[in-house]
Structures are given as C-alpha cells and as structure tokens.
Scaffold this motif. Structure first.
Motif: not given
Ligand code: AMP
Ligand code: MG
Length: 342
Positions: A168, A236, A281-282, A284-285
């Motif tokens: 993730a 995500s 990234d972190a 979006s998840t």
C-alpha cells in the motif's frame, strides 16, 4: 496462468491514473517495464535523460529486491519468515516500515501493513480468490496488528505468524526515491508512472503542467484530467483488483482491518495529490478504508494534501486546492462535481 501473468493483464488495462503528456521539443527518453507486480512508464526530459532513465530503472529493480513479499532474498521475506526473531534490514526498508507504522497510527489503523494474513485468506496474494468464513477471519485477526511490530535502529521484529506487506505504500516511496535520484543527476523534468502511481518531477520543460488522466472507477473511461507539477498523484479503489464471490458480490483487494472484510462503503475511489509519493500512497489506501465523511475530516485536520473522492453514487468531490486544475472530459460532463472546502 500464474498470478504474475494475471496481474500483468489486470494492470495493463486498469491503472486508475495515467500520463497524457511528453517532453515536447526537448530530448526525451521513455521506457515501459514490468516491476513490483505492475507496469511502469518513465519519461525523462533533458540532455542526460538516457543514462538517468537507466539508473532510475535499476533503482526500481533494487527496491523490488528489498521489498518483494515473495523473493526469498528480500528484507520483507526475511522478516516474514523470522519466526519471531529480530531481523536487520536495509536503511530504506526500515524507513518505509517506520513510515508505514507511523501512518497506521495516524490513520487509526485504517492503514495496516500487517494485513497480509487476511489478504492471503481472501486469495488476493495467489489469485485463487475465495470467501473465508467468519471464524477463519476472527482467527487470522490474532496475527494482524501494526501495534505489535517492533522496529528500532534498522532491526524489525514480528511475532510468529504475523506478516508484513508494504504493497500500500512501497510504490509511492519508490517514486520519491527515484525522483530524487533523477534530480541529483540534474534532471529537472520527468514523469514517472509507477503502475498508476504518478510522480511528476518539476513541470514540463516548457513550464506548463503535466497532464494526468483519471479513470472512471465504474467503467474505466477517462473521467477527467488533472494538471500537476512537482507532485505525486495516487489513486486507490476496488476497481483494479477484485473478484465476484459465489454470492454474486464484488470483493476488492483493500481490506478494512477492523472487520477483516474487503472495503465496502460509499467510496468508489480516492485520489491523493501531494508532494510526497509515500504519503499519497499511504493516504489513498487509508482514506478509501475510512469512507467519505472520515476522509474529509482527515483532510480538514491535516491540510497538507489535496484529494478527489468519487462516491459510489458517482459524484466527483475535489478539494479546493486543485479544483481549478481538474477538468471533466466531455464524455462524463454529466457527472456532478463538488468543491470540498475547509
Ligand atoms: P493501494 O493500491 O496502494 O491502495 O494498496 C493496496 C494493497 O495494499 C493491497 O493490494 C494489499 O496488498 C495491501 N492492503 C490491502 N488493504 C490494506 C490496508 N488496510 N492497509 C495496508 N495495506 C493494505
Ligand atoms: Mg496506497
């Protein structure tokens, strides 16, 4: 077909985000390759672009060797098969683990890098998807919990039975590391597509924004475009990797750690725009796990990023910082767009 081949097919058609621009009148090097279980396309502008691109690709291969869950020589493999003993890891691996644990804490466990045993039970790691029983999920939850991971001075300890999965966050961090490497080599302008995680270094050589396409999570068409410079953009959603269960329901690859079930809420996709790929990234998840109201609350409290939330009813909600940079394509002009304000 093995899982790698299946993923290649899925990735080829379904990345949420993709690039729409090149370097125009400046020397350009472009390469597409498969790494970290996804397709990547790097476009590097400038005189030194060929060598810089080669170095960037090599760096990705190096990071994949460190973070792969399946490569027996990787740091993550060593941690996951340590039987509860401490494992010494590369500094970049430690940095990524520490960041993931910190984000897990800050998102109240919506992001949990120890979710792997549950992900495996649902078959997302092998492609042999199935619906686990409630008792199986309850049993596996004993092996999940970011609070139980110890990380200190590049030494990481997991309890026996637990497993780490940096899927993730890893691609986002890989984007940061690669962009920095290019910048150190004098590159001022590059666009990295890391399996749909976009990282823009600088602007286009002519000073204009890079143009990014955002897919409609319902049918895969190009919903809108977003202009960005010096930023990461990460999406995500459960549109990319999912299966239809025997019960006819759709089950996606992002798990709600609280329930142990694939996320099922009022969001179809979450796109985060910010300066750091790993943070985008972190988030979006994690914000996809949270659902609309909590995602907006998190954004209001944090304020260091922008986002586009597409709800399951098809509304497009864009935070004020990028509202003017986002344009719906004519095919989707019927979608309702709202500005999210502080
Ligand atoms: P992303 O595409 O960045 O949202 O990451 C999704 C990937 O992260 C999945 O394919 C899993 O490998 C892993 N994952 C799924 N659910 C979670 C979660 N709640 N926290 C952390 N990682 C997760
Ligand atoms: Mg992510």
């Amino acid at each position: 077909m093995n899982i790698g081949e299946k993923l290649k097919r899925i990735c080829a058609v379904t990345a949420f985000l993709f690039t729409l621009s090149g370097c125009a009148n400046v020397p350009e090097s472009t390469e597409s390759f498969f790494a970290m279980n996804t397709y990547m396309t790097f476009t590097v502008c400038g005189e030194n672009s060929e060598q810089a691109l080669r170095d960037a690709h090599n760096k990705i291969d190096e990071l994949e060797k460190l973070w792969s869950v399946t490569d027996e020589n990787s740091d993550i493999y060593a941690i996951n098969h340590s039987g509860g003993t401490a494992v010494e890891v590369n500094g970049l691996t430690a940095e990524l683990i520490d960041f993931s644990l910190d984000m897990a804490h800050r998102t109240g466990g919506a992001l949990d890098p120890t979710i792997y045993p549950i992900l495996t039970a649902w078959g997302f790691t092998t492609g042999e998807n199935r619906i686990p029983s409630e008792s199986e999920i309850a049993e596996l939850k004993k092996n999940v919990g970011y609070n139980k991971v110890k990380s200190d001075n590049n030494r990481v300890t997991l309890e026996n039975g637990m497993m780490l999965d940096l899927g993730a966050v890893g691609k986002g961090f890989a984007g940061d590391i690669t962009a920095e490497l290019l910048s150190e080599q004098g590159i001022e302008s590059a666009l990295l597509d890391i399996g749909g995680n976009i990282h823009a270094l600088g602007s286009k050589p002519d000073g204009s924004d890079w143009q990014i396409g955002l897919r409609n999570p319902f049918d895969g068409g190009i919903l809108g475009t977003l202009g960005i410079s010096d930023a990461a953009v990460v999406t995500s959603g459960n549109y990319e990797r999912y299966f239809i269960g025997d019960d006819g329901k759709k089950y996606g690859h992002i798990i709600n750690p609280e329930s142990g079930y694939p996320v099922e809420n009022d969001l179809a996709s979450v796109t985060i725009i910010g300066s750091e790929g790993k943070m985008c990234d972190a988030l979006s998840t994690a914000l996809f796990v949270m659902g609309y109201d909590k995602a907006v609350e998190y954004w209001r409290n944090d304020g260091s990023f922008d986002m586009i939330l597409i709800t399951d009813s098809g509304t497009v909600n864009v935070t004020e910082g990028i509202y003017e940079k986002f344009t719906l394509t004519s095919d989707y002009s019927g979608f309702m767009t709202f500005k999210i304000e502080k």
